[in-house]
Design an enzyme around this catalytic site. Structure first.
Site, PDB file in Angstrom:
ATOM      1  N   ASP A   1       9.476  15.859  -6.754  1.00 47.83           N
ATOM      2  CA  ASP A   1       8.962  15.063  -5.638  1.00 47.83           C
ATOM      3  C   ASP A   1       9.610  13.685  -5.597  1.00 47.83           C
ATOM      4  O   ASP A   1       9.498  12.904  -6.542  1.00 47.83           O
ATOM      5  CB  ASP A   1       7.443  14.922  -5.755  1.00 47.83           C
ATOM      6  CG  ASP A   1       6.734  16.263  -5.631  1.00 47.83           C
ATOM      7  OD1 ASP A   1       6.908  16.918  -4.592  1.00 47.83           O
ATOM      8  OD2 ASP A   1       6.023  16.659  -6.579  1.00 47.83           O
TER       9      ASP A   1
ATOM     10  N   ASP B 132      13.648  15.678 -11.647  1.00 50.34           N
ATOM     11  CA  ASP B 132      12.299  15.558 -11.117  1.00 50.34           C
ATOM     12  C   ASP B 132      12.322  16.233  -9.743  1.00 50.34           C
ATOM     13  O   ASP B 132      13.400  16.448  -9.168  1.00 50.34           O
ATOM     14  CB  ASP B 132      11.923  14.081 -10.988  1.00 50.34           C
ATOM     15  CG  ASP B 132      10.628  13.876 -10.233  1.00 50.34           C
ATOM     16  OD1 ASP B 132       9.606  14.449 -10.639  1.00 50.34           O
ATOM     17  OD2 ASP B 132      10.653  13.162  -9.215  1.00 50.34           O
TER      18      ASP B 132
END
Length: 229
Positions: A21, A19
Site C-alpha cells: 500500500d 511494501d
C-alpha cells in the site's frame, strides 16, 4: 521539500521485497478519503496528524492510535468494518498501480530476480488488490499481517519474506513509502529505499542512511542503469 533520486547507496542485490500500500499500489490516497468520510459519519473529526500516524501501521497499531486520539468511546470495530466495506466497493476493479512499479516488477521477473511483498495488510486485502491489477503472479511470496506475530515496525515481515525467498536479508533491496515500513526493513538489515507517498522522509529516516527516491521509475533506473537515456 524537493527529493531528488539518490542512487549513491544502491548496492548490488539478489532479491527485492516491496511494501504494497502506497509503494506498489495507490491505495493510501483512496483509503485516506474513506477514513475521513467514515470518521465524520461516526461523529469524530479525523485530522491530518492522526491520519499520518496511521500510515503503514497494522490493524492493532491503528486501533491503539485511534483510541489514544479519540478515547475509549471511539467505535474502532465499526470504523474498521465500514472502511473495509467501502474500500472493497471502490477498489472492485483494482486500484491504480504506482508509476514505474509494474515495469520494475516485470523486469525483475524477466531477469530471474525473485521478488516478494511484505505488507501490514491482511491476506484477503493483499491477495485481492494484487490479483485485480495482474501483479500477484509476479511475486514469489506475499507476507501479510496474518503471517507474522510482530507487524511493522518490527522486522519480522521482512525477515520472513527473505526466508521464504531463500535469500539473506543483507542481500535484499527493500522498498517502502512509510516511516513504519522503513524502520522495519532497516531493522531487518536490508538495503532500504523510501519512495514517499503521503508522508515524506523525517530527520530520523535520513539519519538511518536510507536512500530516498521520488518514484518507482527512479528506483528502476537506479537498479538497472543501462536504462538511462
Amino acid at each position: 521539500m524537493t527529493m531528488l533520486a539518490d542512487t549513491r547507496h544502491l548496492s548490488p542485490f539478489t532479491a527485492v521485497i516491496f511494501d504494497m500500500d502506497g509503494t506498489i499500489l495507490d491505495t493510501e490516497s483512496v483509503f485516506k478519503t474513506i477514513v475521513f468520510e467514515v470518521c465524520t459519519e461516526l461523529g469524530f473529526e479525523m485530522t491530518e496528524d492522526v491520519h499520518r500516524s496511521m500510515i503503514g501501521s497494522s490493524h492493532e497499531t491503528t486501533n491503539r492510535l485511534l483510541l489514544e486520539a479519540y478515547g475509549v468511546a471511539f467505535p474502532y470495530a465499526l470504523f474498521d468494518e465500514k472502511c473495509r466495506v467501502i474500500m472493497r466497493e471502490r477498489s472492485h476493479d483494482g486500484v491504480p498501480v504506482k508509476a514505474g512499479a509494474r515495469e520494475f516488477i516485470t523486469e525483475l521477473r524477466d531477469r530471474g530476480i525473485p521478488a516478494a511483498v511484505a505488507t501490514s495488510s491482511r491476506n484477503p486485502h493483499a491477495q485481492h488488490h494484487l490479483s485485480a491489477v495482474g501483479l500477484l503472479d509476479l511475486f514469489e511470496t506475499v507476507v501479510t499481517r496474518d503471517d507474522v506475530t510482530f507487524p511493522k515496525p518490527h522486522p519480522e515481515p521482512y525477515l520472513l519474506a527473505a526466508q521464504r525467498l531463500g535469500v539473506e536479508p543483507t542481500q535484499c533491496l527493500a522498498l517502502e513509502d512509510s516511516h513504519t515500513g522503513v524502520r522495519a526493513a532497516h531493522a531487518a538489515g536490508m538495503q532500504t529505499i523510501m519512495v514517499p507517498d503521503l508522508v515524506g522522509p523525517s530527520d530520523e529516516i535520513h539519519a538511518l542512511g536510507v536512500s530516498v527516491m521520488t518514484s518507482m521509475v527512479d528506483v528502476h533506473l537506479a537498479a538497472f542503469p543501462r536504462l538511462r537515456r
